[in-house]
Design an enzyme around this catalytic site. Structure first.
Site, short mmCIF file in Angstrom:
data_model
loop_
_atom_site.label_atom_id
_atom_site.label_comp_id
_atom_site.label_asym_id
_atom_site.label_seq_id
_atom_site.Cartn_x
_atom_site.Cartn_y
_atom_site.Cartn_z
N ARG A 1 -6.24 9.72 27.82
CA ARG A 1 -5.11 10.35 27.14
C ARG A 1 -5.60 11.62 26.46
O ARG A 1 -6.79 11.84 26.31
CB ARG A 1 -4.54 9.40 26.08
CG ARG A 1 -3.76 8.21 26.62
CD ARG A 1 -2.32 8.55 26.96
NE ARG A 1 -1.66 9.30 25.92
CZ ARG A 1 -1.20 8.78 24.79
NH1 ARG A 1 -1.34 7.51 24.53
NH2 ARG A 1 -0.59 9.56 23.91
N GLY A 2 -4.66 12.43 26.01
CA GLY A 2 -5.00 13.64 25.27
C GLY A 2 -4.56 14.89 26.01
O GLY A 2 -4.04 14.83 27.13
N SER B 1 -1.46 7.28 33.96
CA SER B 1 -0.14 7.37 34.57
C SER B 1 0.05 6.26 35.60
O SER B 1 -0.71 6.17 36.58
CB SER B 1 0.03 8.74 35.24
OG SER B 1 1.09 8.72 36.17
N LEU B 2 1.06 5.43 35.41
CA LEU B 2 1.36 4.38 36.39
C LEU B 2 1.73 4.97 37.74
O LEU B 2 1.40 4.41 38.79
CB LEU B 2 2.49 3.49 35.88
CG LEU B 2 2.23 2.69 34.60
CD1 LEU B 2 3.45 1.85 34.26
CD2 LEU B 2 1.00 1.81 34.73
N ARG B 3 2.43 6.10 37.71
CA ARG B 3 2.81 6.77 38.97
C ARG B 3 1.57 7.23 39.73
O ARG B 3 1.43 6.97 40.94
CB ARG B 3 3.73 7.96 38.67
CG ARG B 3 4.06 8.82 39.91
CD ARG B 3 4.86 10.06 39.52
NE ARG B 3 4.13 10.89 38.57
CZ ARG B 3 3.24 11.81 38.92
NH1 ARG B 3 2.95 12.03 40.18
NH2 ARG B 3 2.63 12.53 37.98
N ARG B 4 0.68 7.92 39.04
CA ARG B 4 -0.51 8.43 39.72
C ARG B 4 -1.38 7.29 40.24
O ARG B 4 -1.91 7.36 41.35
CB ARG B 4 -1.30 9.34 38.77
CG ARG B 4 -0.61 10.69 38.55
CD ARG B 4 -1.24 11.50 37.44
NE ARG B 4 -0.61 12.83 37.35
CZ ARG B 4 -0.60 13.59 36.28
NH1 ARG B 4 -1.18 13.16 35.16
NH2 ARG B 4 -0.02 14.77 36.29
N LYS C 1 9.35 16.70 31.94
CA LYS C 1 8.99 15.36 32.43
C LYS C 1 8.75 14.38 31.28
O LYS C 1 8.78 13.17 31.49
CB LYS C 1 7.78 15.42 33.36
CG LYS C 1 6.44 15.64 32.71
CD LYS C 1 5.33 15.68 33.76
CE LYS C 1 3.96 15.91 33.16
NZ LYS C 1 3.45 14.82 32.36
N ASP C 2 8.54 14.89 30.05
CA ASP C 2 8.37 14.02 28.88
C ASP C 2 9.70 13.60 28.26
O ASP C 2 9.72 12.75 27.37
CB ASP C 2 7.55 14.74 27.80
CG ASP C 2 6.12 14.99 28.22
OD1 ASP C 2 5.61 14.24 29.07
OD2 ASP C 2 5.51 15.95 27.70
N SER D 1 0.11 21.30 20.39
CA SER D 1 -1.01 21.45 21.31
C SER D 1 -1.00 22.87 21.89
O SER D 1 0.02 23.57 21.85
CB SER D 1 -0.91 20.44 22.46
OG SER D 1 0.15 20.78 23.34
N THR E 1 -6.96 7.93 34.85
CA THR E 1 -5.57 8.33 34.62
C THR E 1 -4.82 7.16 34.00
O THR E 1 -5.04 6.01 34.39
CB THR E 1 -4.86 8.78 35.91
OG1 THR E 1 -3.47 9.06 35.61
CG2 THR E 1 -4.92 7.73 37.01
N THR F 1 -9.06 17.91 26.02
CA THR F 1 -9.60 16.59 25.66
C THR F 1 -9.92 15.78 26.91
O THR F 1 -10.98 15.14 27.02
CB THR F 1 -8.59 15.82 24.79
OG1 THR F 1 -8.32 16.57 23.62
CG2 THR F 1 -9.12 14.45 24.40
N ARG F 2 -9.02 15.80 27.88
CA ARG F 2 -9.24 15.02 29.10
C ARG F 2 -10.43 15.54 29.89
O ARG F 2 -11.21 14.76 30.44
CB ARG F 2 -7.98 15.04 29.98
CG ARG F 2 -6.82 14.30 29.37
CD ARG F 2 -5.69 14.14 30.37
NE ARG F 2 -4.43 13.88 29.68
CZ ARG F 2 -3.34 13.44 30.28
NH1 ARG F 2 -3.34 13.20 31.56
NH2 ARG F 2 -2.24 13.24 29.60
N CYS G 1 10.25 6.86 31.65
CA CYS G 1 9.25 7.79 32.20
C CYS G 1 7.92 7.09 32.38
O CYS G 1 6.87 7.69 32.29
CB CYS G 1 9.12 9.04 31.32
SG CYS G 1 8.76 8.73 29.59
#
Length: 302
Positions: A144-145, A124-127, A79-80, A11, A122, A149-150, A234
């Site tokens: 996603r993306g 993301s479970l955290r967000r 973070k990934d 990417s 989003t 893309t997002r 994560c």
């Protein structure tokens, strides 16, 4: 010595990160070669990460290339990277953290809406959990993306705004309006570029370790030890951020239920000593204050 082969996802943002590592190595007079690799995570843009059932979805293909000697080092957004690394792979350098924050980006039609009125995209479970903690009636869509893309999906989709990492926007030099989100605690090690190496290549690992930023390493190791002690992988709604302020470290972290109604938080200032595992220490505080039951609940719901 031959060029150091730098493996990266393909990417635009990942390539920027690989070039940043290459620049640091070239400044130390080493030759580099960037080797792009398509990851499984990039091939599946329709499912949210937590439904893929694995951690490390964006790092696995680079791990395989590293173990197969197709590359010498692998560059990741830290973070990934799962807290449990594959056998024979080790983290050898962290670049200085730049922008750890989460930001809100709206479409023009939602410019005047209040936060509680926004329909958010989003995955993301955290967000989601941290947002729901403050705005419990919010509707969400999965997204996603890569950044581009997002942002295109934001323009085309039936939602008002999305949440992204500020680091990606800044690194891509994108001229775009955004709002800071003090209500969020970033993902552990967000905003940090990391380099993984093979344990059988000590000479290369020693060279790459010279570009390590020690203060960043101290902070992210606290965050990742916190994450691993909670056994969050994560995907669980876990935020953690450590920063060095003067001669102390401030550590803010929280574990939230998926609906945001139950959050167990810590906010500590302390003098750092390398002998003590502060991330583990504060995670145990969370676990002893209801975190163990909350983690079991989250795992049963995902």
């Amino acid at each position: 010595m031959k060029s150091i082969r730098i493996g990266t996802r393909n990417s635009a943002l990942a390539l920027w990160q690989a070039r940043e590592v290459a620049r640091h190595l070239q400044n130390n007079n080493y030759l580099t070669e960037i080797v792009p690799i398509v990851s499984s995570g990039d091939k599946n843009l329709n499912q949210p990460l937590y439904s893929l059932g694995i951690t490390g979805v964006f790092t696995r293909d680079l791990d395989i290339a590293l173990l197969n000697n197709e590359i010498d080092i692998a560059v990741h957004s830290l973070k990934d990277v799962p807290t449990q690394l594959p056998q024979n792979i080790e983290m050898i350098a962290y670049l200085e953290r730049d922008y750890p924050q989460d930001i809100l980006i709206r479409k023009e039609s939602a410019r005047n809406k209040e936060f509680h009125e926004l329909k958010l995209a989003t995955s993301s479970l955290r967000r989601r959990a941290f947002w729901l903690r403050n705005y419990p009636t919010t509707d969400f869509s999965d997204i996603r993306g890569n950044i581009q893309t997002r942002l295109q999906k934001l323009e085309d989709g039936d939602f008002d705004a999305t949440i992204l990492s500020l680091a990606g926007i800044k690194r891509m030099k994108m001229e775009i309006d955004y709002e800071m989100l003090p209500l969020m605690i970033c993902a552990p090690s967000q905003g940090v570029i990391s380099v993984a190496g093979h344990t059988d290549k000590p000479e290369i690992n020693e060279i790459v370790s010279q570009i390590n930023h020690e203060q960043t390493q101290i902070c992210v190791e606290i965050e990742r030890n916190f994450l691993s002690t909670l056994e969050g992988g994560c995907t669980a709604p876990i935020g953690a951020f450590a920063e060095i302020i003067g001669d102390q470290i401030r550590f803010k972290a929280a574990l939230c239920s998926l609906d945001g109604k139950n959050c167990i938080a810590v906010d500590e200032n302390f003098v750092y000593t390398p002998e003590e595992n502060f991330g583990e220490k504060f995670a145990k505080v969370v676990l002893e204050n209801g975190g163990k039951e909350l983690m079991a609940e989250i795992k049963s719901q995902i």
